[in-house]
Each structure stands twice: as C-alpha cells, then as structure tokens.
Design an enzyme around this catalytic site. Structure first.
Site, PDB file in Angstrom:
ATOM      1  N   TYR A  16     -14.844 -11.990  -0.291  1.00 23.06           N
ATOM      2  CA  TYR A  16     -15.562 -10.741  -0.586  1.00 23.06           C
ATOM      3  C   TYR A  16     -16.795 -10.991  -1.448  1.00 23.06           C
ATOM      4  O   TYR A  16     -17.845 -10.379  -1.256  1.00 23.06           O
ATOM      5  CB  TYR A  16     -14.634  -9.745  -1.291  1.00 23.06           C
TER       6      TYR A  16
ATOM      7  N   ARG B  16       0.816  -1.227   0.000  1.00 22.96           N
ATOM      8  CA  ARG B  16       0.000   0.000   0.000  1.00 22.96           C
ATOM      9  C   ARG B  16       0.847   1.274   0.000  1.00 22.96           C
ATOM     10  O   ARG B  16       0.456   2.274   0.620  1.00 22.96           O
ATOM     11  CB  ARG B  16      -0.939   0.040   1.209  1.00 22.96           C
TER      12      ARG B  16
ATOM     13  N   ARG C 193      -3.546   6.471   1.170  1.00 26.15           N
ATOM     14  CA  ARG C 193      -4.102   7.657   1.827  1.00 26.15           C
ATOM     15  C   ARG C 193      -3.161   8.388   2.773  1.00 26.15           C
ATOM     16  O   ARG C 193      -3.438   9.526   3.139  1.00 26.15           O
ATOM     17  CB  ARG C 193      -5.390   7.269   2.566  1.00 26.15           C
TER      18      ARG C 193
ATOM     19  N   ASP D 279      -6.637  -2.781  -7.470  1.00 28.07           N
ATOM     20  CA  ASP D 279      -7.192  -3.455  -6.297  1.00 28.07           C
ATOM     21  C   ASP D 279      -7.412  -4.916  -6.630  1.00 28.07           C
ATOM     22  O   ASP D 279      -7.558  -5.275  -7.803  1.00 28.07           O
ATOM     23  CB  ASP D 279      -8.509  -2.820  -5.856  1.00 28.07           C
TER      24      ASP D 279
ATOM     25  N   ARG E  86      -6.955  11.222  -5.851  1.00 29.28           N
ATOM     26  CA  ARG E  86      -8.195  10.466  -5.685  1.00 29.28           C
ATOM     27  C   ARG E  86      -9.402  11.398  -5.772  1.00 29.28           C
ATOM     28  O   ARG E  86     -10.426  11.052  -6.369  1.00 29.28           O
ATOM     29  CB  ARG E  86      -8.210   9.708  -4.364  1.00 29.28           C
TER      30      ARG E  86
HETATM   31  O1  1CP Z   1       0.050  -1.982  -2.351  1.00 27.47           O
HETATM   32  C1  1CP Z   1      -0.189  -1.047  -3.132  1.00 27.47           C
HETATM   33  O2  1CP Z   1       0.229   0.111  -2.951  1.00 27.47           O
HETATM   34  C2  1CP Z   1      -0.960  -1.329  -4.395  1.00 27.47           C
HETATM   35  C3  1CP Z   1      -2.345  -1.078  -4.354  1.00 27.47           C
HETATM   36  C4  1CP Z   1      -3.298  -1.996  -3.623  1.00 27.47           C
HETATM   37  C5  1CP Z   1      -3.236  -3.372  -3.344  1.00 27.47           C
HETATM   38  C6  1CP Z   1      -2.090  -4.323  -3.580  1.00 27.47           C
HETATM   39  C7  1CP Z   1      -4.549  -1.550  -3.164  1.00 27.47           C
HETATM   40  C8  1CP Z   1      -5.008  -0.161  -3.247  1.00 27.47           C
HETATM   41  N1  1CP Z   1      -5.258  -2.619  -2.712  1.00 27.47           N
HETATM   42  C9  1CP Z   1      -4.487  -3.737  -2.781  1.00 27.47           C
HETATM   43  C10 1CP Z   1      -4.834  -5.103  -2.434  1.00 27.47           C
HETATM   44  C11 1CP Z   1      -6.042  -5.352  -1.616  1.00 27.47           C
HETATM   45  N2  1CP Z   1      -7.284  -4.792  -1.702  1.00 27.47           N
HETATM   46  C12 1CP Z   1      -6.108  -6.372  -0.635  1.00 27.47           C
HETATM   47  C13 1CP Z   1      -4.986  -7.321  -0.327  1.00 27.47           C
HETATM   48  C14 1CP Z   1      -3.928  -6.710   0.471  1.00 27.47           C
HETATM   49  C15 1CP Z   1      -4.295  -6.325   1.868  1.00 27.47           C
HETATM   50  O3  1CP Z   1      -4.676  -7.218   2.640  1.00 27.47           O
HETATM   51  O4  1CP Z   1      -4.178  -5.133   2.184  1.00 27.47           O
HETATM   52  C16 1CP Z   1      -7.404  -6.367  -0.096  1.00 27.47           C
HETATM   53  C17 1CP Z   1      -7.943  -7.265   0.988  1.00 27.47           C
HETATM   54  C18 1CP Z   1      -8.140  -5.370  -0.778  1.00 27.47           C
HETATM   55  C19 1CP Z   1      -9.569  -5.028  -0.584  1.00 27.47           C
HETATM   56  C20 1CP Z   1      -9.684  -3.620  -0.209  1.00 27.47           C
HETATM   57  N3  1CP Z   1      -9.618  -2.597  -1.095  1.00 27.47           N
HETATM   58  C21 1CP Z   1      -9.738  -3.076   1.078  1.00 27.47           C
HETATM   59  C22 1CP Z   1      -9.704  -3.867   2.371  1.00 27.47           C
HETATM   60  C23 1CP Z   1     -11.055  -3.952   2.987  1.00 27.47           C
HETATM   61  C24 1CP Z   1     -11.061  -4.933   4.149  1.00 27.47           C
HETATM   62  O5  1CP Z   1     -11.795  -5.920   4.068  1.00 27.47           O
HETATM   63  O6  1CP Z   1     -10.337  -4.698   5.134  1.00 27.47           O
HETATM   64  C25 1CP Z   1      -9.763  -1.682   0.954  1.00 27.47           C
HETATM   65  C26 1CP Z   1      -9.861  -0.656   2.034  1.00 27.47           C
HETATM   66  C27 1CP Z   1      -9.666  -1.396  -0.439  1.00 27.47           C
HETATM   67  C28 1CP Z   1      -9.544  -0.074  -1.079  1.00 27.47           C
HETATM   68  C29 1CP Z   1      -8.147   0.291  -1.397  1.00 27.47           C
HETATM   69  N4  1CP Z   1      -7.334  -0.443  -2.215  1.00 27.47           N
HETATM   70  C30 1CP Z   1      -6.135   0.231  -2.384  1.00 27.47           C
HETATM   71  C31 1CP Z   1      -6.203   1.431  -1.617  1.00 27.47           C
HETATM   72  C32 1CP Z   1      -5.128   2.477  -1.539  1.00 27.47           C
HETATM   73  C33 1CP Z   1      -7.471   1.457  -0.995  1.00 27.47           C
HETATM   74  C34 1CP Z   1      -8.026   2.558  -0.125  1.00 27.47           C
HETATM   75  C35 1CP Z   1      -8.971   3.314  -0.991  1.00 27.47           C
HETATM   76  C36 1CP Z   1      -9.052   4.755  -0.691  1.00 27.47           C
HETATM   77  O7  1CP Z   1      -9.846   5.073   0.208  1.00 27.47           O
HETATM   78  O8  1CP Z   1      -8.388   5.545  -1.360  1.00 27.47           O
END
Ligand code: 1CP
Length: 352
Positions: free
Chosen positions: A153, A27, A31, A77, A40
């Site tokens: 999911y 990540r 944010r 994502d 964003r």
């Molecule tokens: O790592 C990076 O910088 C690349 C971008 C990336 C990756 C690899 C994002 C951006 N998401 C992910 C993978 C991801 N997405 C996972 C697996 C990794 C992990 O466990 O963190 C999962 C479970 C998700 C699903 C997801 N998407 C969540 C988690 C929800 C939960 O159940 O806890 C969330 C919050 C998102 C949105 C998201 N994806 C990425 C970002 C930066 C965000 C936040 C969105 C925002 O508000 O801007």
C-alpha cells in the site's frame, strides 16, 4: 477474576480440548451491519471512526451483541502504521485507502521514520476501553498488517490489483526494499507489543498480499519479516497466541509453521483437512468458509459449515472463521445461520 485462558478460542489455539469449535469472523464489525453504518456516519468517515476510541469500542462490540461470537477483534485498520509514519492516509468514498505521500523512491525509504508510540496512542486507548467494556470471558484479538502487505500500500499509494511499483522495487532495488521492510517489521512488532500491554489476548498478522509473490520472494520479502515479528512477540509474551494469515499462501503452510507462530489462517482455496495433515500437531488452524457462501441461503450455509467441520475432523486445534473478510452485501441473518450451524454441528467433533 475470570480465567480467560479457559475461553474456547484460546484453548483451541493451544490445541487443548474444547466442547465445541469456537467461531469469529474476519471483518465482523463492518458495513454488512446497519448499526455499523450508522456509527460510521456519526464519526464522519472511516478513519475518524478508527481514531475515536469510544466509537471504535462501540463498533467492536456491535457484532457481539447480535451473535454468540467466541472472540472480538479490535476495530482498526492495518494502515494505521503508515498513517503514523506521515504518509497521509485517507479513504476516498468507494475507492478504498489512498496515501497523499506514497513511498516512491529510495530517498523516501531512507527518510522514513518508525512511528512515535504517541502517534498510535488512540489505538491503545481503544484496546483499553474495549477490554473494559466487553464480556470478561471473551478474548480480544489485536492485529497488524504484515510488513509486505503494508509496503504494498505504501509504495503503490492505493489499492491495486497489479502491484507494479512494489514488484519493480523488489527486483531492481532489493536493498531499499529490505530497508523498508525492516523498518516496518520493527514498527509492527512495537505496535503489537503495545497492543498486548494494553490488553489484547491474541494477535493476528494479516498478510493479504503475500500470495502474489513467487515462492522465493515470499520467503525473502514477506515470511522472513513475519518471522522476526513472531520471535519478538514470543520472546516477550510466550503466552500470547500469534496467528499468521497469508491470503493465497496455501502452498507455503509448512514454511509458515517454522516461524514459531501458534496458528495459521487458511483461505477458502485450501482444503482445511489437507492443511491439517500437512502441519500435523504443530499449529492450530483458523478458517476457512468461502465468504461467498454467506450470500446463498441458510440451508446452503449450514451444509457448507458442516463440510468445513467434517474436513477438519475430530479433535481440537480449529477456530472456525471465513477464508477472508465478510463482504458488505451479506444479510446479517445469514451470519446468525453460520454461527448457529457451528454451535450445532461442532460438538460431534469434540467427543472424548
Ligand atoms: O476484522 C475486523 O472486523 C477488524 C477490523 C479490520 C481489519 C482486521 C478492518 C476494518 N480492516 C482490517 C484489516 C485490513 N485492512 C486488511 C487486512 C485484512 C484483509 O485482507 O481484509 C487490509 C488489506 C486492509 C486495507 C483496507 N482497509 C481495505 C482493503 C482495500 C483493498 O486493497 O482491497 C479496506 C476496504 C479498508 C477499510 C476498512 N477497514 C475495516 C473496514 C470495516 C473497512 C471498510 C471501511 C468502511 O467503508 O467502513
């Protein structure tokens, strides 16, 4: 052309000698960075950001401009695949991901289609653009969710801490669960092969929810499908390193090695030195600073970085990372302190 194979990140994944330990962060575009929040906002919402290759490229590059990172990760994502399967993904403000059409009965599983490649073309366009715009000497990491984590999911319909529906499904309709996971494994393998064709230099499977399973269910419903994906990637692109990350999977490292992957992501609940002794010289390890450390002080961050490096010990095969994603409340200067500490302390562990 620059020989990317000489990058610290790819050498460490192959367990070849390096001058210092490479570092990137899960990540790393996110944010905690004010410039990310601004882009964003410009995109409107998170999903529109993912679907706009220019803006996805911009946020991928933002952390590289601030920090001396050793790899970029595609900004996207894991839920792009279920979205492309027609589940209607949206992100409600402050609530995380939701699906308009979750997969909630056996008919829905049977009717589910593997995505048309066109429906994910925006991801490949982003990969091509990022590869073109980013420093030539740095590798780009592609990624996907594990079939199990995607199924969580898709069946729950949103984020959950209990996983009642998906666990009910594997215990009472295991055949349907396997049909779902097989379709997802095929979709994920196709998707990662496309990302490789578009230009990523390594791929990582995020199995965020594998750690909630019993050992037997982990093998049958998560690891088995990750293994199919690893085999398919290795059959087509033996030179592309594959990293597997099961959050909470510390007790299964030896089993994960058997998939044929090149590296394991380790969360902060494992001791990385102990993990190294268990996996031997079969795979590289990526991790595993507790993300909570980034909320402390620069002094504390330096001490804890050194502890991870000391625990791994001398020699190659370590990619420094957090044990899970960075949280939005981390001060950006604390990330700089972490990266500087890796650069300052790690050469000691790579003297020939
Ligand atoms: O790592 C990076 O910088 C690349 C971008 C990336 C990756 C690899 C994002 C951006 N998401 C992910 C993978 C991801 N997405 C996972 C697996 C990794 C992990 O466990 O963190 C999962 C479970 C998700 C699903 C997801 N998407 C969540 C988690 C929800 C939960 O159940 O806890 C969330 C919050 C998102 C949105 C998201 N994806 C990425 C970002 C930066 C965000 C936040 C969105 C925002 O508000 O801007």
């Amino acid at each position: 052309m620059y020989d990317l194979g000489q990058s610290l990140f790819l050498r460490a994944l192959r367990r070849q000698p390096v001058e210092r330990t490479p570092v990137w962060m899960m990540r790393q575009a996110g944010r905690y960075l004010p410039e990310y929040r601004k882009t964003r906002e410009q995109a409107g919402d998170f999903l529109s950001l993912c679907k706009n290759p220019e803006l996805a490229c911009e946020v991928t590059l933002q952390p590289l401009r601030r920090y001396a990172l050793d790899a970029a990760i595609l900004f996207s994502d894991i839920l792009t695949i279920p979205d492309a399967m027609g589940l209607g993904l949206y992100f409600a403000e402050g609530e995380g991901p939701c699906f308009l059409h979750p997969v909630q009965n056996v008919d829905a599983i049977i009717n589910l289609q593997v995505p048309e490649p066109d429906s994910l073309a925006y991801v490949m366009n982003a990969v091509r653009l990022i590869r073109q715009e980013m420093p030539k000497e740095l590798p780009l990491i592609g990624f996907a969710g594990s079939p199990w984590t995607l199924a969580c999911y898709m069946v729950e319909g949103k984020s959950t801490r209990e996983f009642k529906r998906i666990l009910h499904l594997i215990y009472t309709e295991s055949e349907a669960a396997h049909i779902l996971l097989s379709k997802l494994a095929e979709s994920v393998a196709d998707y990662l092969l496309e990302q490789i064709k578009a230009g990523v230099n390594s791929v990582m499977l995020f199995d965020t929810w594998g750690g909630i399973l019993t050992p037997e269910n982990y093998q049958n419903f998560s690891l088995q499908y990750m293994q199919k994906i690893v085999r398919q990637i290795k059959a087509n692109h033996p030179e592309i390193p594959v990293i597997l990350f099961t959050k909470g999977g510390g007790q299964w490292l030896e089993k994960m090695v058997l998939t044929g992957c090149d590296a394991l992501g380790i969360d902060w609940t494992c001791d990385i030195g102990e993990a190294r002794r268990r996996v031997g010289d079969k795979v590289a390890l990526q991790g595993n600073l507790d993300p909570a450390v980034l909320l402390t002080s620069k002094k504390c961050i330096r001490d804890q970085v050194n502890k991870v490096l000391t625990s791994y010990g001398a020699g190659s095969g370590h990619v420094f990372n957090l044990g899970h994603g960075i949280t939005p409340d981390v001060p950006p200067e604390h990330v700089a302190a972490m990266i500087e500490a890796v650069q300052e302390f790690s050469p000691f562990y790579h003297q020939q």
